[in-house]
Design a protein around this motif. Sequence first.
Motif, PDB file in Angstrom:
ATOM      1  N   ASN A 151       0.831  -1.207   0.000  1.00 35.35           N
ATOM      2  CA  ASN A 151       0.000   0.000   0.000  1.00 35.35           C
ATOM      3  C   ASN A 151       0.866   1.257   0.000  1.00 35.35           C
ATOM      4  O   ASN A 151       0.545   2.249  -0.663  1.00 35.35           O
ATOM      5  N   SER A 187      -8.026   2.442  -0.090  1.00 34.39           N
ATOM      6  CA  SER A 187      -6.800   1.977   0.555  1.00 34.39           C
ATOM      7  C   SER A 187      -7.083   1.470   1.966  1.00 34.39           C
ATOM      8  O   SER A 187      -6.614   0.402   2.370  1.00 34.39           O
ATOM      9  N   LEU A 191      -6.671  -2.598   2.896  1.00 34.53           N
ATOM     10  CA  LEU A 191      -5.699  -2.972   3.919  1.00 34.53           C
ATOM     11  C   LEU A 191      -6.280  -3.974   4.915  1.00 34.53           C
ATOM     12  O   LEU A 191      -5.575  -4.859   5.412  1.00 34.53           O
TER      13      LEU A 191
END
Length: 249
Positions: A151, A187, A191
């Motif tokens: 990421n 994001s 995650l």
Amino acid sequence: MNIKAFIPNFITLLNLLCGSIAVIFAVNSHFIFAAFFVFLGIFFDFFDGLLARKLKVQSELGLQLDSLADMVTSGLVPGIVLFKLLELATNSKAVTPINEWSETMQWTGYKLNLLPFIGLFVTLASAYRLARFNIDQEQQNYFKGLPTPANALLILSLPLILEFQNNDVINAIILNPWFLVILTIVSCYILNASIKLFALKFKNWSFKPNAVRYIFIILTLVLIVVLHFAAIPVIILLYIFLSLFNNIN
């Protein structure tokens, strides 16, 4: 002190050092240097675990230290970079001092632009993801959700694309506040999503059990040669796609 046991921990500390330096550069909007030290930190992050396994000195201390280092290099730095990119996209500082006194002779304080602070949610999501990883016994041969280093690479690629790709259309997309906000939300979700993603750990070098890994590495090299820094977001998407395909089979 057991020197052999300390070697992988020393490599982990180098990761943390790189992350700390990257924070300083990111805060000052020196994105290229920040990206360099994040990439270097991720390099150390890859090899500390590998060394620990090869030297047979894996420990709970090493596990916790690794997460603390990742929190800075792959958690805090991406959040700061998104924060600074959102400032650029809105053409406004997040915190602007108002250097004047009111009629009642009181300091009027600061003018806040709250939108850039949304980028810091990536830091929070990264912390949550790392904490879950430490207590999840299943994530030995695969990951649940996108690893924080991947990421971080995705987010740090954005200023590099702006700097080196020189494409007006891509630049306009990256510096669109809505794009950055949506990227932050996606994001944070990916995650911590319960999606199985393969790990680049080879138990042996035969092709069949490692087919998805070999395919990913080959395509990654091709994409980097063709697209340069713009390849990084594509590689992350490829990683997720191949993992989903691998799960079906």
